[in-house]
Design a protein around this motif. Sequence first.
Motif, PDB file in Angstrom:
ATOM      1  N   PRO A 190       0.149   1.753   0.177  1.00  0.00           N
ATOM      2  CA  PRO A 190      -1.306   1.572   0.044  1.00  0.00           C
ATOM      3  C   PRO A 190      -1.639   0.960  -1.319  1.00  0.00           C
ATOM      4  O   PRO A 190      -1.190   1.459  -2.346  1.00  0.00           O
ATOM      5  CB  PRO A 190      -1.861   2.992   0.178  1.00  0.00           C
ATOM      6  N   VAL A 191      -2.379  -0.133  -1.323  1.00  0.00           N
ATOM      7  CA  VAL A 191      -2.758  -0.810  -2.571  1.00  0.00           C
ATOM      8  C   VAL A 191      -4.265  -1.024  -2.609  1.00  0.00           C
ATOM      9  O   VAL A 191      -4.923  -1.074  -1.579  1.00  0.00           O
ATOM     10  CB  VAL A 191      -2.032  -2.176  -2.740  1.00  0.00           C
ATOM     11  N   SER A 192      -4.802  -1.175  -3.824  1.00  0.00           N
ATOM     12  CA  SER A 192      -6.246  -1.400  -3.961  1.00  0.00           C
ATOM     13  C   SER A 192      -6.600  -2.880  -4.016  1.00  0.00           C
ATOM     14  O   SER A 192      -7.709  -3.267  -3.699  1.00  0.00           O
ATOM     15  CB  SER A 192      -6.776  -0.701  -5.209  1.00  0.00           C
ATOM     16  N   ASP A 193      -5.650  -3.721  -4.413  1.00  0.00           N
ATOM     17  CA  ASP A 193      -5.906  -5.152  -4.567  1.00  0.00           C
ATOM     18  C   ASP A 193      -4.732  -5.931  -3.987  1.00  0.00           C
ATOM     19  O   ASP A 193      -3.670  -6.030  -4.613  1.00  0.00           O
ATOM     20  CB  ASP A 193      -6.101  -5.476  -6.049  1.00  0.00           C
ATOM     21  N   VAL A 194      -4.912  -6.463  -2.789  1.00  0.00           N
ATOM     22  CA  VAL A 194      -3.825  -7.146  -2.083  1.00  0.00           C
ATOM     23  C   VAL A 194      -3.343  -8.374  -2.860  1.00  0.00           C
ATOM     24  O   VAL A 194      -2.131  -8.582  -3.012  1.00  0.00           O
ATOM     25  CB  VAL A 194      -4.262  -7.543  -0.654  1.00  0.00           C
ATOM     26  N   GLU A 237      -9.317  -8.908  12.958  1.00  0.00           N
ATOM     27  CA  GLU A 237     -10.404  -8.853  11.984  1.00  0.00           C
ATOM     28  C   GLU A 237     -10.231  -7.611  11.101  1.00  0.00           C
ATOM     29  O   GLU A 237      -9.925  -6.525  11.592  1.00  0.00           O
ATOM     30  CB  GLU A 237     -11.739  -8.793  12.717  1.00  0.00           C
ATOM     31  N   ASN A 238     -10.398  -7.776   9.805  1.00  0.00           N
ATOM     32  CA  ASN A 238     -10.274  -6.695   8.816  1.00  0.00           C
ATOM     33  C   ASN A 238      -8.856  -6.141   8.693  1.00  0.00           C
ATOM     34  O   ASN A 238      -8.675  -5.006   8.238  1.00  0.00           O
ATOM     35  CB  ASN A 238     -11.254  -5.564   9.110  1.00  0.00           C
ATOM     36  N   VAL A 239      -7.870  -6.912   9.127  1.00  0.00           N
ATOM     37  CA  VAL A 239      -6.467  -6.497   8.984  1.00  0.00           C
ATOM     38  C   VAL A 239      -5.689  -7.639   8.346  1.00  0.00           C
ATOM     39  O   VAL A 239      -5.796  -8.790   8.774  1.00  0.00           O
ATOM     40  CB  VAL A 239      -5.821  -6.144  10.347  1.00  0.00           C
ATOM     41  N   ARG A 240      -4.920  -7.298   7.317  1.00  0.00           N
ATOM     42  CA  ARG A 240      -4.045  -8.277   6.658  1.00  0.00           C
ATOM     43  C   ARG A 240      -2.756  -7.566   6.290  1.00  0.00           C
ATOM     44  O   ARG A 240      -2.777  -6.466   5.738  1.00  0.00           O
ATOM     45  CB  ARG A 240      -4.700  -8.828   5.405  1.00  0.00           C
ATOM     46  N   ALA A 241      -1.642  -8.177   6.606  1.00  0.00           N
ATOM     47  CA  ALA A 241      -0.338  -7.601   6.289  1.00  0.00           C
ATOM     48  C   ALA A 241       0.462  -8.591   5.455  1.00  0.00           C
ATOM     49  O   ALA A 241       0.613  -9.754   5.823  1.00  0.00           O
ATOM     50  CB  ALA A 241       0.429  -7.276   7.566  1.00  0.00           C
ATOM     51  N   VAL A 242       0.954  -8.112   4.314  1.00  0.00           N
ATOM     52  CA  VAL A 242       1.798  -8.912   3.425  1.00  0.00           C
ATOM     53  C   VAL A 242       3.123  -8.171   3.310  1.00  0.00           C
ATOM     54  O   VAL A 242       3.142  -6.964   3.050  1.00  0.00           O
ATOM     55  CB  VAL A 242       1.156  -9.073   2.033  1.00  0.00           C
ATOM     56  N   PHE A 290       2.163  -4.247   2.536  1.00  0.00           N
ATOM     57  CA  PHE A 290       0.878  -3.755   2.055  1.00  0.00           C
ATOM     58  C   PHE A 290      -0.184  -4.690   2.577  1.00  0.00           C
ATOM     59  O   PHE A 290       0.121  -5.749   3.119  1.00  0.00           O
ATOM     60  CB  PHE A 290       0.848  -3.663   0.516  1.00  0.00           C
ATOM     61  N   GLY A 291      -1.434  -4.301   2.442  1.00  0.00           N
ATOM     62  CA  GLY A 291      -2.506  -5.172   2.900  1.00  0.00           C
ATOM     63  C   GLY A 291      -3.787  -4.406   3.101  1.00  0.00           C
ATOM     64  O   GLY A 291      -4.011  -3.365   2.489  1.00  0.00           O
ATOM     65  N   GLY A 308      -6.357  -2.628   6.017  1.00  0.00           N
ATOM     66  CA  GLY A 308      -6.437  -2.105   7.376  1.00  0.00           C
ATOM     67  C   GLY A 308      -5.116  -1.633   7.948  1.00  0.00           C
ATOM     68  O   GLY A 308      -4.990  -1.506   9.159  1.00  0.00           O
ATOM     69  N   LEU A 309      -4.126  -1.354   7.101  1.00  0.00           N
ATOM     70  CA  LEU A 309      -2.813  -0.936   7.589  1.00  0.00           C
ATOM     71  C   LEU A 309      -2.599   0.569   7.550  1.00  0.00           C
ATOM     72  O   LEU A 309      -1.831   1.102   8.335  1.00  0.00           O
ATOM     73  CB  LEU A 309      -1.698  -1.597   6.766  1.00  0.00           C
ATOM     74  N   THR A 310      -3.236   1.235   6.598  1.00  0.00           N
ATOM     75  CA  THR A 310      -3.039   2.672   6.433  1.00  0.00           C
ATOM     76  C   THR A 310      -4.322   3.304   5.898  1.00  0.00           C
ATOM     77  O   THR A 310      -5.092   2.654   5.198  1.00  0.00           O
ATOM     78  CB  THR A 310      -1.862   2.966   5.474  1.00  0.00           C
ATOM     79  N   ALA A 311      -4.504   4.554   6.236  1.00  0.00           N
ATOM     80  CA  ALA A 311      -5.652   5.303   5.718  1.00  0.00           C
ATOM     81  C   ALA A 311      -5.326   5.963   4.379  1.00  0.00           C
ATOM     82  O   ALA A 311      -6.192   6.552   3.751  1.00  0.00           O
ATOM     83  CB  ALA A 311      -6.082   6.362   6.728  1.00  0.00           C
ATOM     84  N   ALA A 312      -4.067   5.858   3.956  1.00  0.00           N
ATOM     85  CA  ALA A 312      -3.650   6.462   2.682  1.00  0.00           C
ATOM     86  C   ALA A 312      -4.373   5.801   1.510  1.00  0.00           C
ATOM     87  O   ALA A 312      -4.634   4.606   1.527  1.00  0.00           O
ATOM     88  CB  ALA A 312      -2.138   6.324   2.509  1.00  0.00           C
ATOM     89  N   ALA A 313      -4.667   6.600   0.510  1.00  0.00           N
ATOM     90  CA  ALA A 313      -5.373   6.098  -0.671  1.00  0.00           C
ATOM     91  C   ALA A 313      -4.440   5.264  -1.551  1.00  0.00           C
ATOM     92  O   ALA A 313      -3.268   5.608  -1.698  1.00  0.00           O
ATOM     93  CB  ALA A 313      -5.916   7.273  -1.471  1.00  0.00           C
ATOM     94  N   PRO A 314      -4.941   4.173  -2.121  1.00  0.00           N
ATOM     95  CA  PRO A 314      -4.113   3.396  -3.052  1.00  0.00           C
ATOM     96  C   PRO A 314      -3.575   4.282  -4.168  1.00  0.00           C
ATOM     97  O   PRO A 314      -4.277   5.147  -4.682  1.00  0.00           O
ATOM     98  CB  PRO A 314      -5.101   2.360  -3.620  1.00  0.00           C
ATOM     99  N   GLY A 315      -2.303   4.107  -4.474  1.00  0.00           N
ATOM    100  CA  GLY A 315      -1.659   4.900  -5.513  1.00  0.00           C
ATOM    101  C   GLY A 315      -1.139   6.236  -5.029  1.00  0.00           C
ATOM    102  O   GLY A 315      -0.576   7.012  -5.796  1.00  0.00           O
TER     103      GLY A 315
END
Length: 89
Positions: A30-34, A56-61, A74-75, A77-84
Amino acid sequence: MNQTGTSMKQQKSDASVANVTMKLEVDVIPVSDVERSKQFYQRLGWRLDEDVSPAENVRAVQFTPPGSGCSVTFGDGLTAAAPGSATER
């Protein structure tokens, strides 16, 4: 006894019956800035495997380190986990 109520002796016996080779292939982080995360892994010299928006609203890198069989994804709309919140266990 463990939490499931089985004894350690029983667990060892059960584990020896089915020896399965397991390999970790992808870890979702989970990241805050893709874009900032993407630049970070590019600077490390990791291979960019994909940067896609399948919905829509999903990006995977996805990046893979040199010589590794495991990638990080990361990206948005992939996980509900909080960044960090990713931790080593």
